[in-house]
Design a protein around this motif. Structure first.
Motif, PDB file in Angstrom:
ATOM      1  N   ARG A  31       6.653  50.244  26.811  1.00 35.74           N
ATOM      2  CA  ARG A  31       6.348  48.811  27.003  1.00 35.74           C
ATOM      3  C   ARG A  31       6.902  48.324  28.330  1.00 35.74           C
ATOM      4  O   ARG A  31       6.252  47.585  29.061  1.00 35.74           O
ATOM      5  CB  ARG A  31       6.926  47.994  25.840  1.00 35.74           C
ATOM      6  CG  ARG A  31       6.072  48.128  24.601  1.00 35.74           C
ATOM      7  CD  ARG A  31       6.614  47.358  23.420  1.00 35.74           C
ATOM      8  NE  ARG A  31       6.342  48.113  22.201  1.00 35.74           N
ATOM      9  CZ  ARG A  31       7.253  48.562  21.360  1.00 35.74           C
ATOM     10  NH1 ARG A  31       8.524  48.298  21.547  1.00 35.74           N
ATOM     11  NH2 ARG A  31       6.900  49.246  20.295  1.00 35.74           N
ATOM     12  N   PHE A  32       8.114  48.783  28.656  1.00 36.77           N
ATOM     13  CA  PHE A  32       8.745  48.409  29.939  1.00 36.77           C
ATOM     14  C   PHE A  32       7.858  48.859  31.114  1.00 36.77           C
ATOM     15  O   PHE A  32       7.692  48.125  32.093  1.00 36.77           O
ATOM     16  CB  PHE A  32      10.127  49.062  30.004  1.00 36.77           C
ATOM     17  CG  PHE A  32      10.868  48.862  31.302  1.00 36.77           C
ATOM     18  CD1 PHE A  32      11.333  47.605  31.663  1.00 36.77           C
ATOM     19  CD2 PHE A  32      11.114  49.935  32.149  1.00 36.77           C
ATOM     20  CE1 PHE A  32      12.030  47.423  32.862  1.00 36.77           C
ATOM     21  CE2 PHE A  32      11.801  49.760  33.340  1.00 36.77           C
ATOM     22  CZ  PHE A  32      12.260  48.498  33.698  1.00 36.77           C
ATOM     23  N   PHE A  33       7.249  50.036  30.983  1.00 40.57           N
ATOM     24  CA  PHE A  33       6.366  50.554  32.038  1.00 40.57           C
ATOM     25  C   PHE A  33       4.951  49.957  31.954  1.00 40.57           C
ATOM     26  O   PHE A  33       4.095  50.275  32.774  1.00 40.57           O
ATOM     27  CB  PHE A  33       6.254  52.092  31.947  1.00 40.57           C
ATOM     28  CG  PHE A  33       7.505  52.844  32.329  1.00 40.57           C
ATOM     29  CD1 PHE A  33       8.398  52.331  33.259  1.00 40.57           C
ATOM     30  CD2 PHE A  33       7.777  54.089  31.771  1.00 40.57           C
ATOM     31  CE1 PHE A  33       9.542  53.045  33.624  1.00 40.57           C
ATOM     32  CE2 PHE A  33       8.917  54.801  32.130  1.00 40.57           C
ATOM     33  CZ  PHE A  33       9.797  54.277  33.056  1.00 40.57           C
ATOM     34  N   LYS A  34       4.724  49.147  30.916  1.00 40.62           N
ATOM     35  CA  LYS A  34       3.408  48.506  30.708  1.00 40.62           C
ATOM     36  C   LYS A  34       2.269  49.538  30.661  1.00 40.62           C
ATOM     37  O   LYS A  34       1.216  49.386  31.296  1.00 40.62           O
ATOM     38  CB  LYS A  34       3.126  47.464  31.802  1.00 40.62           C
ATOM     39  CG  LYS A  34       4.154  46.340  31.860  1.00 40.62           C
ATOM     40  CD  LYS A  34       3.660  45.250  32.793  1.00 40.62           C
ATOM     41  CE  LYS A  34       4.526  44.022  32.760  1.00 40.62           C
ATOM     42  NZ  LYS A  34       5.860  44.173  33.324  1.00 40.62           N
ATOM     43  N   LEU A  35       2.497  50.615  29.913  1.00 39.88           N
ATOM     44  CA  LEU A  35       1.474  51.660  29.812  1.00 39.88           C
ATOM     45  C   LEU A  35       0.387  51.250  28.816  1.00 39.88           C
ATOM     46  O   LEU A  35       0.694  50.631  27.792  1.00 39.88           O
ATOM     47  CB  LEU A  35       2.123  52.981  29.359  1.00 39.88           C
ATOM     48  CG  LEU A  35       3.026  53.621  30.404  1.00 39.88           C
ATOM     49  CD1 LEU A  35       3.733  54.841  29.829  1.00 39.88           C
ATOM     50  CD2 LEU A  35       2.217  54.019  31.635  1.00 39.88           C
TER      51      LEU A  35
ATOM     52  N   LYS B  40      -2.494  59.037  37.561  1.00 43.93           N
ATOM     53  CA  LYS B  40      -1.398  60.010  37.711  1.00 43.93           C
ATOM     54  C   LYS B  40      -0.042  59.332  37.494  1.00 43.93           C
ATOM     55  O   LYS B  40       0.836  59.848  36.806  1.00 43.93           O
ATOM     56  CB  LYS B  40      -1.478  60.600  39.124  1.00 43.93           C
ATOM     57  CG  LYS B  40      -0.516  61.713  39.386  1.00 43.93           C
ATOM     58  CD  LYS B  40      -0.834  62.419  40.696  1.00 43.93           C
ATOM     59  CE  LYS B  40       0.069  63.612  40.887  1.00 43.93           C
ATOM     60  NZ  LYS B  40       0.885  63.558  42.083  1.00 43.93           N
ATOM     61  N   GLY B  41       0.097  58.140  38.089  1.00 50.03           N
ATOM     62  CA  GLY B  41       1.361  57.401  37.963  1.00 50.03           C
ATOM     63  C   GLY B  41       1.659  57.018  36.514  1.00 50.03           C
ATOM     64  O   GLY B  41       2.803  57.079  36.069  1.00 50.03           O
ATOM     65  N   MET B  42       0.613  56.609  35.785  1.00 49.14           N
ATOM     66  CA  MET B  42       0.807  56.244  34.361  1.00 49.14           C
ATOM     67  C   MET B  42       1.270  57.461  33.566  1.00 49.14           C
ATOM     68  O   MET B  42       2.162  57.378  32.725  1.00 49.14           O
ATOM     69  CB  MET B  42      -0.502  55.725  33.753  1.00 49.14           C
ATOM     70  CG  MET B  42      -0.942  54.378  34.247  1.00 49.14           C
ATOM     71  SD  MET B  42      -2.612  54.061  33.612  1.00 49.14           S
ATOM     72  CE  MET B  42      -3.019  52.547  34.463  1.00 49.14           C
TER      73      MET B  42
ATOM     74  N   ILE C  21       8.790  61.097  40.313  1.00 50.32           N
ATOM     75  CA  ILE C  21       8.151  59.898  40.873  1.00 50.32           C
ATOM     76  C   ILE C  21       7.163  60.232  41.987  1.00 50.32           C
ATOM     77  O   ILE C  21       6.812  59.377  42.790  1.00 50.32           O
ATOM     78  CB  ILE C  21       9.198  58.878  41.400  1.00 50.32           C
ATOM     79  CG1 ILE C  21      10.147  59.535  42.412  1.00 50.32           C
ATOM     80  CG2 ILE C  21       9.962  58.250  40.258  1.00 50.32           C
ATOM     81  CD1 ILE C  21      11.013  58.547  43.164  1.00 50.32           C
ATOM     82  N   SER C  22       6.673  61.475  41.996  1.00 48.45           N
ATOM     83  CA  SER C  22       5.832  61.879  43.132  1.00 48.45           C
ATOM     84  C   SER C  22       4.488  61.158  43.162  1.00 48.45           C
ATOM     85  O   SER C  22       3.916  60.961  44.223  1.00 48.45           O
ATOM     86  CB  SER C  22       5.612  63.387  43.112  1.00 48.45           C
ATOM     87  OG  SER C  22       4.981  63.766  41.922  1.00 48.45           O
ATOM     88  N   GLY C  23       3.990  60.751  41.999  1.00 45.11           N
ATOM     89  CA  GLY C  23       2.646  60.170  41.986  1.00 45.11           C
ATOM     90  C   GLY C  23       2.605  58.663  41.869  1.00 45.11           C
ATOM     91  O   GLY C  23       1.540  58.110  41.600  1.00 45.11           O
TER      92      GLY C  23
ATOM     93  N   VAL D 239      10.780  50.856  39.399  1.00 40.19           N
ATOM     94  CA  VAL D 239      10.716  50.577  37.954  1.00 40.19           C
ATOM     95  C   VAL D 239      11.058  51.843  37.166  1.00 40.19           C
ATOM     96  O   VAL D 239      11.822  51.800  36.204  1.00 40.19           O
ATOM     97  CB  VAL D 239       9.298  50.060  37.581  1.00 40.19           C
ATOM     98  CG1 VAL D 239       9.162  49.913  36.084  1.00 40.19           C
ATOM     99  CG2 VAL D 239       9.010  48.749  38.274  1.00 40.19           C
ATOM    100  N   ILE D 240      10.511  52.978  37.600  1.00 36.19           N
ATOM    101  CA  ILE D 240      10.792  54.237  36.896  1.00 36.19           C
ATOM    102  C   ILE D 240      12.275  54.572  36.995  1.00 36.19           C
ATOM    103  O   ILE D 240      12.914  54.943  36.005  1.00 36.19           O
ATOM    104  CB  ILE D 240       9.947  55.404  37.461  1.00 36.19           C
ATOM    105  CG1 ILE D 240       8.484  55.186  37.109  1.00 36.19           C
ATOM    106  CG2 ILE D 240      10.436  56.736  36.913  1.00 36.19           C
ATOM    107  CD1 ILE D 240       7.617  56.418  37.243  1.00 36.19           C
ATOM    108  N   LEU D 241      12.826  54.420  38.198  1.00 40.21           N
ATOM    109  CA  LEU D 241      14.248  54.750  38.352  1.00 40.21           C
ATOM    110  C   LEU D 241      15.105  53.854  37.465  1.00 40.21           C
ATOM    111  O   LEU D 241      16.069  54.312  36.855  1.00 40.21           O
ATOM    112  CB  LEU D 241      14.674  54.621  39.814  1.00 40.21           C
ATOM    113  CG  LEU D 241      14.174  55.753  40.713  1.00 40.21           C
ATOM    114  CD1 LEU D 241      14.468  55.462  42.170  1.00 40.21           C
ATOM    115  CD2 LEU D 241      14.772  57.097  40.311  1.00 40.21           C
ATOM    116  N   ARG D 242      14.704  52.564  37.382  1.00 37.43           N
ATOM    117  CA  ARG D 242      15.461  51.661  36.500  1.00 37.43           C
ATOM    118  C   ARG D 242      15.343  52.132  35.053  1.00 37.43           C
ATOM    119  O   ARG D 242      16.312  52.161  34.303  1.00 37.43           O
ATOM    120  CB  ARG D 242      14.963  50.229  36.651  1.00 37.43           C
ATOM    121  CG  ARG D 242      16.122  49.252  36.714  1.00 37.43           C
ATOM    122  CD  ARG D 242      15.696  47.817  36.913  1.00 37.43           C
ATOM    123  NE  ARG D 242      14.658  47.629  37.906  1.00 37.43           N
ATOM    124  CZ  ARG D 242      13.582  46.847  37.711  1.00 37.43           C
ATOM    125  NH1 ARG D 242      13.420  46.214  36.568  1.00 37.43           N
ATOM    126  NH2 ARG D 242      12.694  46.694  38.660  1.00 37.43           N
ATOM    127  N   GLY D 243      14.116  52.533  34.680  1.00 35.66           N
ATOM    128  CA  GLY D 243      13.887  53.040  33.320  1.00 35.66           C
ATOM    129  C   GLY D 243      14.735  54.265  33.030  1.00 35.66           C
ATOM    130  O   GLY D 243      15.285  54.422  31.943  1.00 35.66           O
TER     131      GLY D 243
END
Ligand code: ATP
Length: 231
Positions: A114-118, A129-131, A154-156, A164-168
């Motif tokens: 949910r935090f990543f809004k997937l 790719k990022g999702m 986090i390459s893509g 956001v990913i790093l925070r996650g």
């Protein structure tokens, strides 16, 4: 206790060394960046630590044990290539993890999703790719592991999403764990790193605490990388 201890590790692919007498020690309670030029051995090292490559020589222990079924239960490995089926949705992937890993916390994974809004209604094939990378990070970081091995997580993803990913990744990270993260995006990852390991041709070229390296070289890790690999 060292979380990871490697001595004289050599791994050859068809006779050619990918890791060459590599030695390394990493303590628990750190976030470590694993960087290096293309083909320097980062993925090979992570696979050996994760227990998915077995034909190597030297000494390797993870949490005091040789990589194998016992360490796999304590190590969360995010490989560079997706291992989830294309038809998986978030829900299917969470259920698969719940089956595979006793230490997996589904609720934490849902919080990250949910935090990543997937998009929960799309299959992996229908995600960008990022999702897909975000979903894999959510799954890997929702295990209560002692060691996390993330290969290019986090390459893509776009620059804002990297943050956001790093925070996650950091939110909820147990301080009594080790996070080893391989990346070419040193600039983005640098703010969260306690230390860094630079690989070149299957050996450790440089290793140290991030602050000490910055002080010694008078610049950031990204600039250190350019200096040492261009010289
Ligand atoms: N399955 C394989 N078969 C043969 N050689 C391989 C295989 N996997 C890796 N290698 C070789 O081993 C060396 C190290 O590769 P590795 O993927 O570990 O490097 P890396 O640092 O992760 O590279 P990159 O930054 O490009 O992802 C390279 O020379 C590569 O060609």
């Amino acid at each position: 206790m060292n979380a990871i201890e490697v001595r004289h590790l050599t791994k050859r692919y068809r006779g050619r060394p990918a890791l060459d007498e590599l030695s390394l020690r990493l303590e628990i309670g750190q976030i470590v960046g694993l960087v290096g030029d293309n083909g320097s051995g980062k993925t090979t090292l992570l696979k050996i630590l994760a227990g998915v490559l077995a034909d190597w020589t030297g000494e390797v222990t993870v949490l005091g044990r040789v990589p194998g079924p016992e360490t796999k239960a304590l190590v969360s490995f995010l490989p560079d290539a997706s291992f989830l089926a294309d038809s998986s949705t978030c829900e299917r992937a969470v259920n698969q993890y719940r089956l595979f890993f006793e230490d997996f916390e589904a609720e934490r994974a849902w919080e990250m999703i949910r935090f990543f809004k997937l998009p929960e209604d799309r299959s992996l094939k229908e995600m960008s790719k990022g999702m897909r990378e975000k979903l894999q990070v959510a799954l890997a970081m929702s295990r209560n592991a002692r060691v996390y091995l993330l290969d290019e997580p986090i390459s893509g993803v776009d620059p804002a999403s990297r943050e956001v990913i790093l925070r996650g990744i950091l939110d909820g990270l147990d301080p009594e764990s080790l996070l080893l993260i391989s990346t070419h995006l040193i600039h983005d990852v640098e703010p969260v790193l306690d230390s860094a390991v630079f690989l070149h041709e299957g050996r450790v070229l440089l290793q140290g605490e991030a602050d000490a390296l910055r002080e010694e070289y008078g610049c950031g890790l990204d600039a250190i990388f350019r200096k040492v690999y261009n010289s």
